[in-house]
Design a protein around this motif. Structure first.
Motif, PDB file in Angstrom:
ATOM      1  N   ILE A 232     -10.042 -11.398   0.346  1.00  0.00           N
ATOM      2  CA  ILE A 232     -10.959 -10.492   1.037  1.00  0.00           C
ATOM      3  C   ILE A 232     -10.187  -9.295   1.593  1.00  0.00           C
ATOM      4  CG2 ILE A 232     -12.490 -10.258   3.037  1.00  0.00           C
ATOM      5  CD1 ILE A 232     -13.282 -13.221   2.492  1.00  0.00           C
ATOM      6  N   MET A 233      -9.020  -9.586   2.188  1.00  0.00           N
ATOM      7  CA  MET A 233      -8.233  -8.486   2.730  1.00  0.00           C
ATOM      8  C   MET A 233      -7.812  -7.527   1.618  1.00  0.00           C
ATOM      9  SD  MET A 233      -5.970  -9.983   5.873  1.00  0.00           S
ATOM     10  CE  MET A 233      -4.813 -10.937   4.950  1.00  0.00           C
ATOM     11  N   MET A 234      -7.448  -8.119   0.482  1.00  0.00           N
ATOM     12  CA  MET A 234      -7.033  -7.275  -0.640  1.00  0.00           C
ATOM     13  C   MET A 234      -8.206  -6.443  -1.150  1.00  0.00           C
ATOM     14  SD  MET A 234      -4.433  -9.691  -2.748  1.00  0.00           S
ATOM     15  CE  MET A 234      -4.522  -8.824  -4.284  1.00  0.00           C
ATOM     16  N   ALA A 235      -9.363  -7.086  -1.242  1.00  0.00           N
ATOM     17  CA  ALA A 235     -10.542  -6.374  -1.733  1.00  0.00           C
ATOM     18  C   ALA A 235     -10.855  -5.200  -0.819  1.00  0.00           C
ATOM     19  CB  ALA A 235     -11.737  -7.312  -1.804  1.00  0.00           C
ATOM     20  N   ASN A 236     -10.660  -5.445   0.475  1.00  0.00           N
ATOM     21  CA  ASN A 236     -10.915  -4.412   1.460  1.00  0.00           C
ATOM     22  C   ASN A 236     -10.024  -3.197   1.236  1.00  0.00           C
ATOM     23  OD1 ASN A 236     -12.177  -3.390   3.627  1.00  0.00           O
ATOM     24  ND2 ASN A 236     -11.477  -4.947   5.078  1.00  0.00           N
ATOM     25  N   SER A 237      -8.724  -3.449   1.119  1.00  0.00           N
ATOM     26  CA  SER A 237      -7.851  -2.288   0.941  1.00  0.00           C
ATOM     27  C   SER A 237      -7.990  -1.705  -0.455  1.00  0.00           C
ATOM     28  CB  SER A 237      -6.393  -2.615   1.269  1.00  0.00           C
ATOM     29  OG  SER A 237      -6.042  -3.865   0.816  1.00  0.00           O
ATOM     30  N   LEU A 238      -8.379  -2.562  -1.397  1.00  0.00           N
ATOM     31  CA  LEU A 238      -8.625  -2.056  -2.752  1.00  0.00           C
ATOM     32  C   LEU A 238      -9.761  -1.039  -2.741  1.00  0.00           C
ATOM     33  CD1 LEU A 238      -7.741  -2.501  -5.707  1.00  0.00           C
ATOM     34  CD2 LEU A 238      -9.579  -4.136  -5.908  1.00  0.00           C
ATOM     35  N   SER A 239     -10.814  -1.373  -2.004  1.00  0.00           N
ATOM     36  CA  SER A 239     -11.960  -0.455  -1.988  1.00  0.00           C
ATOM     37  C   SER A 239     -11.566   0.869  -1.331  1.00  0.00           C
ATOM     38  CB  SER A 239     -13.145  -1.087  -1.272  1.00  0.00           C
ATOM     39  OG  SER A 239     -12.836  -1.294   0.079  1.00  0.00           O
ATOM     40  N   MET A 240     -10.714   0.789  -0.294  1.00  0.00           N
ATOM     41  CA  MET A 240     -10.237   2.028   0.321  1.00  0.00           C
ATOM     42  C   MET A 240      -9.442   2.843  -0.682  1.00  0.00           C
ATOM     43  SD  MET A 240      -8.891   1.434   4.097  1.00  0.00           S
ATOM     44  CE  MET A 240      -9.202  -0.029   4.997  1.00  0.00           C
ATOM     45  N   ALA A 241      -8.546   2.153  -1.368  1.00  0.00           N
ATOM     46  CA  ALA A 241      -7.670   2.857  -2.298  1.00  0.00           C
ATOM     47  C   ALA A 241      -8.461   3.475  -3.442  1.00  0.00           C
ATOM     48  CB  ALA A 241      -6.614   1.897  -2.843  1.00  0.00           C
ATOM     49  N   MET A 242      -9.545   2.802  -3.845  1.00  0.00           N
ATOM     50  CA  MET A 242     -10.344   3.347  -4.939  1.00  0.00           C
ATOM     51  C   MET A 242     -11.054   4.622  -4.532  1.00  0.00           C
ATOM     52  SD  MET A 242     -11.734  -0.154  -6.619  1.00  0.00           S
ATOM     53  CE  MET A 242     -13.054   0.516  -7.578  1.00  0.00           C
TER      54      MET A 242
ATOM     55  N   ASP B  50       0.119  -1.266   1.513  1.00  0.00           N
ATOM     56  CA  ASP B  50       0.430  -2.248   0.483  1.00  0.00           C
ATOM     57  C   ASP B  50       0.250  -1.627  -0.903  1.00  0.00           C
ATOM     58  OD1 ASP B  50       0.811  -4.451  -1.024  1.00  0.00           O
ATOM     59  OD2 ASP B  50      -1.048  -5.453  -0.471  1.00  0.00           O
ATOM     60  N   PRO B  51       1.334  -1.421  -1.653  1.00  0.00           N
ATOM     61  CA  PRO B  51       1.176  -0.782  -2.959  1.00  0.00           C
ATOM     62  C   PRO B  51       0.361  -1.649  -3.909  1.00  0.00           C
ATOM     63  CG  PRO B  51       3.415  -1.594  -2.691  1.00  0.00           C
ATOM     64  CD  PRO B  51       2.737  -1.757  -1.376  1.00  0.00           C
ATOM     65  N   GLU B  52       0.446  -2.964  -3.720  1.00  0.00           N
ATOM     66  CA  GLU B  52      -0.212  -3.899  -4.628  1.00  0.00           C
ATOM     67  C   GLU B  52      -1.697  -3.590  -4.799  1.00  0.00           C
ATOM     68  OE1 GLU B  52       0.519  -6.266  -7.313  1.00  0.00           O
ATOM     69  OE2 GLU B  52       2.046  -6.619  -5.797  1.00  0.00           O
ATOM     70  N   THR B  53      -2.379  -3.285  -3.711  1.00  0.00           N
ATOM     71  CA  THR B  53      -3.823  -3.051  -3.816  1.00  0.00           C
ATOM     72  C   THR B  53      -4.151  -1.598  -4.135  1.00  0.00           C
ATOM     73  OG1 THR B  53      -3.910  -2.795  -1.430  1.00  0.00           O
ATOM     74  CG2 THR B  53      -4.521  -4.932  -2.316  1.00  0.00           C
ATOM     75  N   GLN B  54      -3.124  -0.805  -4.402  1.00  0.00           N
ATOM     76  CA  GLN B  54      -3.409   0.581  -4.762  1.00  0.00           C
ATOM     77  C   GLN B  54      -3.137   0.838  -6.224  1.00  0.00           C
ATOM     78  OE1 GLN B  54      -2.051   3.529  -1.660  1.00  0.00           O
ATOM     79  NE2 GLN B  54      -1.021   1.680  -1.030  1.00  0.00           N
ATOM     80  N   ILE B  55      -2.783  -0.215  -6.927  1.00  0.00           N
ATOM     81  CA  ILE B  55      -2.503  -0.068  -8.347  1.00  0.00           C
ATOM     82  C   ILE B  55      -3.618  -0.758  -9.110  1.00  0.00           C
ATOM     83  CG2 ILE B  55      -0.897  -0.688 -10.186  1.00  0.00           C
ATOM     84  CD1 ILE B  55       1.338  -0.472  -8.072  1.00  0.00           C
ATOM     85  N   PHE B  56      -4.348   0.017  -9.909  1.00  0.00           N
ATOM     86  CA  PHE B  56      -5.493  -0.564 -10.624  1.00  0.00           C
ATOM     87  C   PHE B  56      -5.221  -0.753 -12.097  1.00  0.00           C
ATOM     88  CE2 PHE B  56      -7.159   2.737  -7.664  1.00  0.00           C
ATOM     89  CZ  PHE B  56      -7.321   1.886  -6.595  1.00  0.00           C
ATOM     90  N   GLY B  57      -4.260   0.003 -12.600  1.00  0.00           N
ATOM     91  CA  GLY B  57      -4.064  -0.011 -14.044  1.00  0.00           C
ATOM     92  C   GLY B  57      -3.069  -1.074 -14.460  1.00  0.00           C
ATOM     93  N   ARG B  58      -3.134  -1.473 -15.701  1.00  0.00           N
ATOM     94  CA  ARG B  58      -2.166  -2.436 -16.187  1.00  0.00           C
ATOM     95  C   ARG B  58      -0.874  -1.746 -16.588  1.00  0.00           C
ATOM     96  NH1 ARG B  58      -3.168  -4.764 -20.553  1.00  0.00           N
ATOM     97  NH2 ARG B  58      -4.271  -2.885 -21.137  1.00  0.00           N
TER      98      ARG B  58
END
Lengths: 604, 270
Positions: free
Chosen positions: B211-221, A102-110
């Motif tokens: 929660i699911m988003m937070a989960n993958s967010l933490s992986m991506a970070m 999911d690209p959405e959760t891999q983008i942190f910047g504005r």
């Protein structure tokens, strides 16, 4: 494989020894004794049915398993000579870049620049260097000059490429991508593939790509690895795999339509295994070569073919007439002069006129942003026309609330996770019925029916989120089916499903259609559209540009090209064989094989 | 609402974030030392000019004020009736306009009403000033400011991520509402229990998705090296320009002058 063993171990980009992994609180291991090596500079495609362990494997490669996700991991993973257990994920990210689904959760910047800079900033790279790296990695994913654009406003394909840029900017040697194209339209998909190809040739990256469909990649990938239930089931060059139709179906991978035709001929003994075509040119050549030998005499083919067409059409006409006589044409959807405008922007729909009769199976096609979903949302009143009128099942949508319309018009959305909220599958199904005001006994009966119909019986009291994506998608469909809608709208019912899942879903939709439900399906998968829909409506920039049978629509190559739709492989093959087929467009592999002697009987 | 950043290149846009924060502080002091609505009106007016100057959508601020009208009226009424004459230094302010209840009880003081007006003016100028501040300062600048103020990096990371995900979550929310509407959910059920119940189908998927988003967010970070070190490269060094010094000097002068006028000359009190 023999030569691989001779190679020095530091020439391996990835080396897995006896990897097994079990998610916490799950008994069945997700990966079982995987031994795998990947040479530097190779382009590998990892395939397999859902839940075969593809994502899990890619998480093992950059240390997220076992460092972030708990569970039991045995065996040894080394990436570019680094032991994954002993190296922090963050450090590994400089060696192996992982792009998640999911690209959405891999983008942190504005902004695009801010986002791409995220990685190097963490490594305290000096500012000037960061700017340079950001620019070059944006350029390599074809986002040059996007620096100040807001990430929120990017299209799906652009977001996905930005996610790749965010990983590339750390200059890894290995790039692992987990289904990066699953939610993109064909244009977005080919952009990603082109980007990967660029990267491979210019930067000499090792690429491991997890993917469901491979039509565009067969010539580009060096190897395919197939996972099946957590084990490496097959490994080799893509052409070997894609010629072997039984093998593909065993592992739940979608075969190429042209090789399906080739396989039939191979079974007849007319061609060798190596002659099974994998692209249109090869298939064209094969058919041309075989026709004089085994085909019905050319003149005969034409006559017969045309004759067939006529009789079929006549039959159809007769059937239609009969239907007309039996019950007057019932109109399911009537759209007149529909305009719709989201806030202040360009109108999303511009003057749509459309009639859909009861019992039709319609597919809406078009590029992302063409207005398919916007149009479909008008059918159940989620959107109300800016001007114009829509009558669905005798109800003017302007006068009715969506909750009222939902009793006769079912709408299944793309992502099942946006609607599931109950603690069991049965309760999830009850929700719509309760809203519609049904009583206890009726509710129970209908839930039972729907569970049976969708094959979800055994999951009746299971928590929906403990099931896989395919099953959740099925729950979403079932939760609409309990309402017994007369008109069913399904938005991308097969996104992210494997081939087996796609077939189950489509079989269900076909069953509903033959039971009399009017179906409107939105899809990017042209093979499915050609195979299942009876009528295809193409949209572009909020207007209907084409409307007709799949055969008629997919033979209009120029119009489709203008609206960025690639016709199904077999239709493209038909147009290559125009001199033989005349104006006929075939959409099923059996129609091609029907041109040959031994299928004479089946052809008629 | 307040977090929107207005792209632009005005004088205020170009000021250093620290200057702007300092100016904001100065404005707060000015606004709080004067009780007389005349001076407050002056402040509101100058703030309005400022907003006009950088072409801030005043209509937007106006829209924000409209729902506050009942509060504004009640503030004036409450201060008018509750501020007793003894609280005012000036004789004119102590004047009682009329009594609500017989027997000279619950008198409305002139000073009270004036005080109420001051409160309103303060509220308005505060809103304009903070809008000017947020609309002309990018999030990046604010995080830089936090960084300079020695706020931990995690906090600014949290702030930027939160802001980045507001539109995403809002999109999710809309999709969820649509999906549930398509199953016949009604959102206008009666009673407290009913309305809470009707929002469950929205809230639960919303939580699960977050929660699911937070989960993958933490992986991506982690994937992109977050957390390897506690600091990171700052994208833009803050630097004072000549104009910053001018503005700071001006602010200091203005505040000093105001304090002098207020304390020594006793002007601007009620």
């Amino acid at each position: 494989m023999e030569t691989v063993k001779v190679l020095n171990s530091d020439e391996f980009a990835i080396e897995l020894k006896n990897i097994s992994y079990c998610y916490p609180n799950v008994e069945e291991p997700c990966l079982k004794n995987i031994n795998l090596t990947v040479q530097k500079g190779k382009f590998i495609v990892l395939m397999g049915a859902t839940a075969a362990g593809k994502t899990t494997l890619s998480l093992c490669l950059n240390g997220l398993i076992p460092q972030l996700l708990e569970g039991k991991l045995t065996g040894q993973v080394s990436v570019a000579g680094l032991d994954v257990r002993k190296t922090a994920v963050q450090t590994l990210s400089k060696v192996l870049g992982l792009v998640l689904q999911d690209p959405e959760t891999q983008i942190f910047g504005r902004t695009v620049e801010e986002d791409t800079a995220f990685g190097p900033r963490n490594f305290q790279v000096p500012l000037d260097e960061i700017k340079q790296k950001v620019n070059s990695s944006l350029e390599s994913v074809r986002l040059k000059g996007y620096n100040q654009r807001m990430t929120e406003e990017l299209s799906g394909g652009e977001k996905q490429r930005l996610a790749i840029a965010g990983v590339l900017v750390m200059e890894p040697e290995i790039l692992v991508l987990d289904e990066p194209t699953s939610e993109l339209d064909p244009i977005g998909r080919s952009e990603i593939y082109a980007t990967l190809n660029d990267l491979r040739t210019k930067k000499d990256l090792t690429i491991l790509l997890v993917e469901h469909s491979i039509e565009e990649l067969i010539q580009k990938a060096d190897e395919v690895i197939v996972l099946n239930q957590g084990e490496v089931a097959w490994r080799g060059v893509p052409i070997e795999l894609f010629r072997n139709i039984p093998l593909l179906s065993k592992w739940g991978i979608k075969p190429l339509p042209v090789s399906q035709i080739g396989w039939n001929f191979y079974e007849k003994g007319w061609i060798s295994f190596a002659e099974i075509p994998l692209d249109i040119q090869a298939a064209e050549g094969m058919i041309r070569a075989l026709l004089p030998k085994y085909g019905l005499r050319q003149g005969q083919v034409l006559v017969l073919g045309e004759g067939l067409g006529h009789t079929q059409e006549q039959n159809k006409d007769c059937l239609l007439k009969q239907e007309n006589q039996m019950s007057e044409k019932k109109i399911s959807v009537q759209v007149s002069e529909l305009f719709y405008q989201y806030n202040s922007a360009q109108p999303a729909l511009r003057g749509i006129n459309l009639t859909i009769e009861a019992g039709e199976f319609v597919a809406l096609i078009g590029q992302n942003g063409a207005g398919k979903t916007t149009l479909a949302k008008h059918f159940n009143g989620l959107l109300k026309p800016t001007s114009g009128e829509i009558i669905v099942e005798g109800m003017k949508t302007l006068q009715y609330d969506t909750s009222e319309l939902s009793k006769t018009i079912g709408y299944v959305f793309q992502n099942p996770d946006h609607q599931i909220f109950s603690t069991s599958v049965a309760k999830e199904l009850e929700f719509g019925l309760k809203n519609a005001g049904f009583s206890g006994k009726e509710i129970k009966e209908r839930v039972d029916q729907a569970l049976q119909y969708t094959g979800l019986e055994r999951y009746r009291s299971v928590h929906p989120f403990s099931l896989g994506k395919g099953e959740r998608q099925m729950i979403a469909v079932a939760s609409i089916l309990v309402l017994k809608p007369k008109l069913l709208i399904i938005d991308e019912p097969t996104t992210g499903s494997d081939w087996a899942g796609v077939q189950t879903m489509m079989a269900l939709i076909r069953k509903l259609h033959s039971a009399g439900t009017t179906i409107i399906m939105i899809s990017h998968d042209m093979d499915l559209v050609a195979q299942y829909a009876k009528r295809v409506i193409g949209l572009k920039d909020g207007e209907i540009i084409i409307d007709g049978t799949p055969q008629a629509v997919f033979s209009q190559e120029q119009i489709l090209l203008d609206s960025a739709i690639i016709p199904p492989q077999l239709c493209r093959l038909s147009s290559h064989l125009k001199d033989i087929l005349g104006n006929e467009t075939f959409i099923d592999s059996s129609e091609f094989t029907g041109m040959f002697e031994s299928w004479e009987t089946t052809g008629c | 609402m307040l977090i929107e950043y207005l792209q632009g290149d005005s004088f205020i846009h170009r000021l250093d974030v620290r200057t702007k924060m300092f100016g904001f502080l100065g404005f707060m002091i000015l606004s709080f030392i004067f009780q007389d609505p005349k001076y407050q009106l002056l402040i509101v007016f100058s703030m309005g000019l400022l907003a006009f100057w950088i072409k801030i959508p005043l209509r937007k601020i106006g829209k924000m004020l409209v729902p506050l009208i009942p509060i504004i009226i009640s503030i004036i009424l409450i201060t008018g009736f509750t501020f007793t004459p003894e609280r005012f230094e000036r004789v004119s302010s102590q004047a009682i306009l009329f009594y609500v209840l017989p027997g000279d009880r619950l008198g409305a003081t002139l000073g009270g009403f004036l005080m109420g007006t001051t409160f309103i003016c303060r509220l308005t100028s505060m809103m304009i000033a903070s809008s000017v501040l947020t609309l002309t300062t990018s999030i990046d600048d604010f995080t830089q400011f936090f960084h300079k103020m020695k706020v931990p990096a995690e906090v600014s990371m949290m702030l930027t991520t939160a802001i980045r995900f507001i539109p995403t979550l809002d999109k999710k929310r809309r999709l969820i509402i649509e999906a549930q509407k398509a199953r016949g959910t009604k959102f206008n059920e009666k009673g407290i229990v009913g309305s809470i119940k009707s929002y469950l189908p929205i809230m639960i998927p919303m939580f699960i998705n977050s929660i699911m988003m937070a989960n993958s967010l933490s992986m991506a970070m982690l994937n992109r090296g977050y957390g390897l070190t506690r600091t990171w490269t700052t994208m833009r060094e803050l630097s004072f320009e000549t104009s910053d010094y001018w503005v700071i000097t001006l602010t200091v002068l203005l505040v000093t002058l105001a304090i002098f006028v207020r304390i020594k000359l006793q002007i601007g009190v009620l």
